[in-house]
Design an enzyme around this catalytic site. Sequence first.
Site, mmCIF file in Angstrom:
data_model
loop_
_atom_site.group_PDB
_atom_site.id
_atom_site.type_symbol
_atom_site.label_atom_id
_atom_site.label_comp_id
_atom_site.label_asym_id
_atom_site.label_seq_id
_atom_site.Cartn_x
_atom_site.Cartn_y
_atom_site.Cartn_z
ATOM 1 N N HIS A 123 0.734 -1.326 0.034
ATOM 2 C CA HIS A 123 0.252 -0.236 0.037
ATOM 3 C C HIS A 123 0.994 1.455 -0.106
ATOM 4 C CE1 HIS A 123 0.667 0.998 4.452
ATOM 5 N NE2 HIS A 123 0.745 -0.410 4.477
ATOM 6 N N ASP A 124 0.475 2.231 -0.719
ATOM 7 C CA ASP A 124 0.875 3.505 -1.052
ATOM 8 C C ASP A 124 2.399 3.518 -1.396
ATOM 9 O OD1 ASP A 124 -1.082 5.066 0.699
ATOM 10 O OD2 ASP A 124 -0.464 3.601 2.357
ATOM 11 N N GLY A 141 4.910 -0.830 3.029
ATOM 12 C CA GLY A 141 4.111 0.223 2.561
ATOM 13 C C GLY A 141 5.080 1.515 2.388
#
Length: 270
Positions: A123-124, A141
């Site tokens: 994520h991200d 992340g």
Amino acid sequence: MSNIEIHPSSVVEAGAKIADGVKIGPFCVVSAQAELGEGCELISHVVVAGRTSIGARTKVYPFASLGHPPQDVKYAGEESTLVIGSDCTIREGVTMNPGTAHGRMTTTVGNHCLFLANSHVAHDCEIGNHVIFSNNVMPAGHCYIGDYVIVGGGAGIHQFARIGAHAFIGGMSAIENDVIPYGMAMGNRAYLAGLNIIGLKRRGFSREEIHELRHAYRLLFANEGTLSERVDDVSAAFSNQKIVAEILEFIRTSKDRSILTPRDSGGASA
């Protein structure tokens, strides 16, 4: 829609945006909020979940999972996205997750990237263009991976770490800190092992550019003074060298992780 092939065993939910020339093989699932660009191909057993968009001509192999919720306990169902560029190859078992409210709200993958089997994009993360992840690469992340980076098999990358453009990460490395552009890192825990000279030659950098970069590298990681002082000295000595300036800017903008350095700065090789 024209020239679209969808195998009858696959499920494409109403609302999904499917461009011309898309091929969806057997046993795939495409969510209502997904977008598949022109000429995309899902070979078989691929899941495109959530708010995921895939660029033109990207090819996805069996058992890839793209867009399922982030592997983050803080994720609370926010409407985040995963954006994958064009002309990428995503091999078997690859996983990619969307962003979170605690990050960028999006995960982005550039164009012309190659993700080998069972590699992961957390994520991200922000992945540049022409990036190669070998098998089982594991970034956490919020990582940044610059253009033309190659990451060897089984490498792990700490959350919030940055890897500058044209860097090379050796297989099974554990990256805890930021890797400078054009750098080469390896080991557990990883250290800076010089410059990615082979990559520089392959990308068409001249002998003079490489020579200047090697000179700057040795000064930057010498034993004298602090890193901040050496950055200023190298900036003054190589004020007209664009690729040296790129490294210096990368170091100056470091905030979440330290800069990865050689094990023995006085004996730094390049």
